[in-house]
Scaffold this motif. Structure first.
Motif, mmCIF file in Angstrom:
data_model
loop_
_atom_site.group_PDB
_atom_site.id
_atom_site.type_symbol
_atom_site.label_atom_id
_atom_site.label_comp_id
_atom_site.label_asym_id
_atom_site.label_seq_id
_atom_site.Cartn_x
_atom_site.Cartn_y
_atom_site.Cartn_z
ATOM 1 N N GLU A 46 62.762 80.093 44.771
ATOM 2 C CA GLU A 46 62.227 79.414 43.509
ATOM 3 C C GLU A 46 60.297 78.418 43.491
ATOM 4 O OE1 GLU A 46 65.038 75.860 42.263
ATOM 5 O OE2 GLU A 46 66.162 77.725 42.382
ATOM 6 N N LEU A 47 60.361 78.121 45.051
ATOM 7 C CA LEU A 47 58.646 77.519 45.011
ATOM 8 C C LEU A 47 57.806 78.834 45.188
ATOM 9 C CD1 LEU A 47 57.068 75.054 45.935
ATOM 10 C CD2 LEU A 47 57.883 75.769 48.429
ATOM 11 N N VAL A 48 58.196 79.688 45.667
ATOM 12 C CA VAL A 48 57.313 80.487 45.598
ATOM 13 C C VAL A 48 57.323 81.145 44.362
ATOM 14 C CG1 VAL A 48 56.859 82.693 46.331
ATOM 15 C CG2 VAL A 48 58.311 81.391 48.118
ATOM 16 N N ASP A 49 57.770 81.678 43.643
ATOM 17 C CA ASP A 49 57.995 81.622 42.112
ATOM 18 C C ASP A 49 57.012 80.324 41.369
ATOM 19 O OD1 ASP A 49 59.313 84.026 42.621
ATOM 20 O OD2 ASP A 49 61.337 82.862 41.504
ATOM 21 N N TRP A 50 57.679 79.148 41.490
ATOM 22 C CA TRP A 50 56.418 78.172 41.021
ATOM 23 C C TRP A 50 55.134 78.142 41.447
ATOM 24 C CZ3 TRP A 50 54.359 73.887 42.669
ATOM 25 C CH2 TRP A 50 53.429 73.130 42.187
ATOM 26 N N LEU A 51 54.702 78.677 43.495
ATOM 27 C CA LEU A 51 53.095 77.952 43.178
ATOM 28 C C LEU A 51 52.789 79.161 42.564
ATOM 29 C CD1 LEU A 51 53.797 77.396 46.934
ATOM 30 C CD2 LEU A 51 52.820 75.784 45.476
ATOM 31 N N GLN A 52 53.635 80.609 42.964
ATOM 32 C CA GLN A 52 52.540 81.779 41.928
ATOM 33 C C GLN A 52 52.848 81.894 40.681
ATOM 34 O OE1 GLN A 52 54.742 85.295 43.561
ATOM 35 N NE2 GLN A 52 53.906 85.486 45.603
ATOM 36 N N GLU A 53 52.909 81.061 39.685
ATOM 37 C CA GLU A 53 53.019 80.257 38.310
ATOM 38 C C GLU A 53 51.186 79.221 38.608
ATOM 39 O OE1 GLU A 53 56.322 78.723 36.868
ATOM 40 O OE2 GLU A 53 57.283 80.703 36.827
ATOM 41 N N GLU A 54 51.373 78.631 39.005
ATOM 42 C CA GLU A 54 50.431 77.581 39.273
ATOM 43 C C GLU A 54 48.965 77.839 39.667
ATOM 44 O OE1 GLU A 54 50.626 74.009 38.095
ATOM 45 O OE2 GLU A 54 52.391 74.625 37.247
ATOM 46 N N HIS A 55 49.132 78.859 40.290
ATOM 47 C CA HIS A 55 47.894 79.525 41.010
ATOM 48 C C HIS A 55 47.546 81.270 41.737
ATOM 49 C CE1 HIS A 55 47.886 75.080 42.929
ATOM 50 N NE2 HIS A 55 49.228 75.413 43.319
ATOM 51 N N VAL A 58 49.415 85.946 45.820
ATOM 52 C CA VAL A 58 49.474 85.302 46.794
ATOM 53 C C VAL A 58 48.618 86.850 47.446
ATOM 54 C CG1 VAL A 58 50.040 86.348 49.564
ATOM 55 C CG2 VAL A 58 51.131 84.368 48.208
ATOM 56 N N GLU A 62 45.220 87.186 52.062
ATOM 57 C CA GLU A 62 46.307 85.009 52.770
ATOM 58 C C GLU A 62 47.328 86.288 52.621
ATOM 59 O OE1 GLU A 62 44.936 82.865 48.308
ATOM 60 O OE2 GLU A 62 46.171 84.298 48.166
#
Length: 89
Positions: A46-55, A58, A62
């Motif tokens: 869930e965190l990875v999904d959110w980070l990819q939506e925000e930023h 990868v 990277e």
């Protein structure tokens, strides 16, 4: 921590393997540890999904840098254990 007894159904072969692996700590403790680990992995996804939506996703660069850093950490662990064989313990 409070506990609650539940009933689950799993393949017989899996139960046999779990009983062998769980040994003295017991099947309940083994299953609870596995469920905690699964829950933690789900939260990381869930965190990875959110980070990819925000930023954004990868990049290949990277990803390569992260894998190189992990290789470096693995090598350091091997060196500290005195086993420079390349196998991760």
């Amino acid at each position: 921590m409070a506990t609650k007894k539940i009933t689950i159904t799993i393949p017989e072969e899996l139960l046999e393997e779990i009983r062998a692996d769980a040994a003295e700590r017991g099947v309940s403790a083994y299953v609870a540890e596995a469920l905690w680990a699964k829950r933690d992995r789900d939260r990381l996804v869930e965190l990875v999904d959110w980070l990819q939506e925000e930023h954004g996703p990868v990049t290949d660069a990277e990803r390569a840098a992260a894998l190189a850093e992990l290789d470096s950490i693995d090598a350091e662990h091997r060196n500290r254990r005195g086993g420079g064989s390349g196998a991760v313990a």
